[in-house]
Design a protein around this motif. Sequence first.
Motif, short mmCIF file in Angstrom:
data_model
loop_
_atom_site.label_atom_id
_atom_site.label_comp_id
_atom_site.label_asym_id
_atom_site.label_seq_id
_atom_site.Cartn_x
_atom_site.Cartn_y
_atom_site.Cartn_z
N SER A 84 26.93 33.47 56.86
CA SER A 84 27.57 32.17 56.61
C SER A 84 28.48 32.24 55.39
N LEU A 85 29.30 33.25 55.36
CA LEU A 85 30.16 33.47 54.20
C LEU A 85 31.15 32.34 53.99
N LYS A 86 31.44 32.08 52.73
CA LYS A 86 32.36 31.04 52.33
C LYS A 86 33.50 31.64 51.51
N PRO A 87 34.62 30.97 51.45
CA PRO A 87 35.73 31.51 50.64
C PRO A 87 35.32 31.77 49.19
N GLU A 88 34.41 30.97 48.66
CA GLU A 88 33.99 31.17 47.28
C GLU A 88 33.10 32.40 47.09
N ASP A 89 32.74 33.05 48.16
CA ASP A 89 32.01 34.32 48.06
C ASP A 89 32.96 35.50 47.83
N THR A 90 34.23 35.25 47.87
CA THR A 90 35.23 36.30 47.66
C THR A 90 35.10 36.91 46.27
N GLY A 91 35.20 38.22 46.22
CA GLY A 91 35.15 38.92 44.94
C GLY A 91 34.83 40.38 45.14
N VAL A 92 34.71 41.07 44.05
CA VAL A 92 34.26 42.46 44.08
C VAL A 92 32.76 42.46 43.82
N TYR A 93 32.04 43.12 44.69
CA TYR A 93 30.58 43.18 44.59
C TYR A 93 30.15 44.52 44.04
N TYR A 94 29.28 44.45 43.04
CA TYR A 94 28.80 45.65 42.36
C TYR A 94 27.28 45.74 42.45
N CYS A 95 26.78 46.96 42.53
CA CYS A 95 25.34 47.13 42.36
C CYS A 95 25.07 47.73 40.98
N HIS A 96 23.91 47.41 40.47
CA HIS A 96 23.58 47.78 39.09
C HIS A 96 22.09 48.01 38.97
N THR A 97 21.74 49.10 38.30
CA THR A 97 20.37 49.35 37.93
C THR A 97 20.35 50.15 36.64
N ARG A 98 19.43 49.83 35.79
CA ARG A 98 19.38 50.42 34.45
C ARG A 98 20.77 50.35 33.82
N GLU A 99 21.30 51.47 33.38
CA GLU A 99 22.62 51.44 32.75
C GLU A 99 23.73 51.81 33.71
N PHE A 100 23.42 51.91 34.99
CA PHE A 100 24.37 52.42 35.97
C PHE A 100 25.00 51.31 36.79
N TRP A 101 26.30 51.45 37.02
CA TRP A 101 27.07 50.53 37.86
C TRP A 101 27.82 51.33 38.91
N GLY A 102 27.95 50.72 40.08
CA GLY A 102 28.84 51.30 41.07
C GLY A 102 30.28 50.89 40.79
N GLN A 103 31.19 51.37 41.63
CA GLN A 103 32.60 51.06 41.47
C GLN A 103 32.99 49.73 42.10
N GLY A 104 32.13 49.20 42.94
CA GLY A 104 32.40 47.92 43.56
C GLY A 104 33.00 48.03 44.94
N THR A 105 32.77 47.00 45.72
CA THR A 105 33.38 46.89 47.04
C THR A 105 33.93 45.48 47.20
N GLN A 106 35.13 45.38 47.74
CA GLN A 106 35.83 44.11 47.81
C GLN A 106 35.38 43.31 49.03
N VAL A 107 35.09 42.04 48.80
CA VAL A 107 34.79 41.10 49.88
C VAL A 107 35.81 39.98 49.82
N ALA A 108 36.44 39.71 50.94
CA ALA A 108 37.42 38.63 51.02
C ALA A 108 37.06 37.72 52.18
N VAL A 109 36.88 36.46 51.90
CA VAL A 109 36.52 35.49 52.93
C VAL A 109 37.63 34.45 53.02
N SER A 110 38.20 34.34 54.19
CA SER A 110 39.30 33.39 54.38
C SER A 110 38.79 32.11 55.03
N SER A 111 39.43 31.03 54.71
CA SER A 111 39.01 29.72 55.24
C SER A 111 39.65 29.45 56.59
#
Length: 111
Positions: A84-111
């Motif tokens: 049930s994605l919404k346009p406001e869910d748009t952004g770059v999504y990152y995972c994180h644990t301890r001191e580590f971050w991923g590079q991110g993956t882009q999510v774009a939701v159009s209305s």
Amino acid sequence: QVQLEESGGGWVQAGGSLKLACSASDSIFRRNSMGWYRQAPGKQRELVASLTSEGRKNYADSVKGRFTIAKTANGYTVFLQMNSLKPEDTGVYYCHTREFWGQGTQVAVSS
């Protein structure tokens, strides 16, 4: 050094679904909590969902009932099922644990 890599992002229409994956170079999620964060354009990074090593889950109010976080038993991968994605869910999504971050993956939701 642990490597985290997100995948599964993309473009989707409002109401659609995506499943993100965060793959680690070792079984770090078996013994560590982790979080999925997102950063929308012009906004600060925010925590969307978290998962403890014991399996407790927490969600931001904005995604409760729509997103589900889960991990594999071997602790190498964590998923974020987004429905049930919404346009406001748009952004770059990152995972994180301890001191580590991923590079991110882009999510774009159009209305």
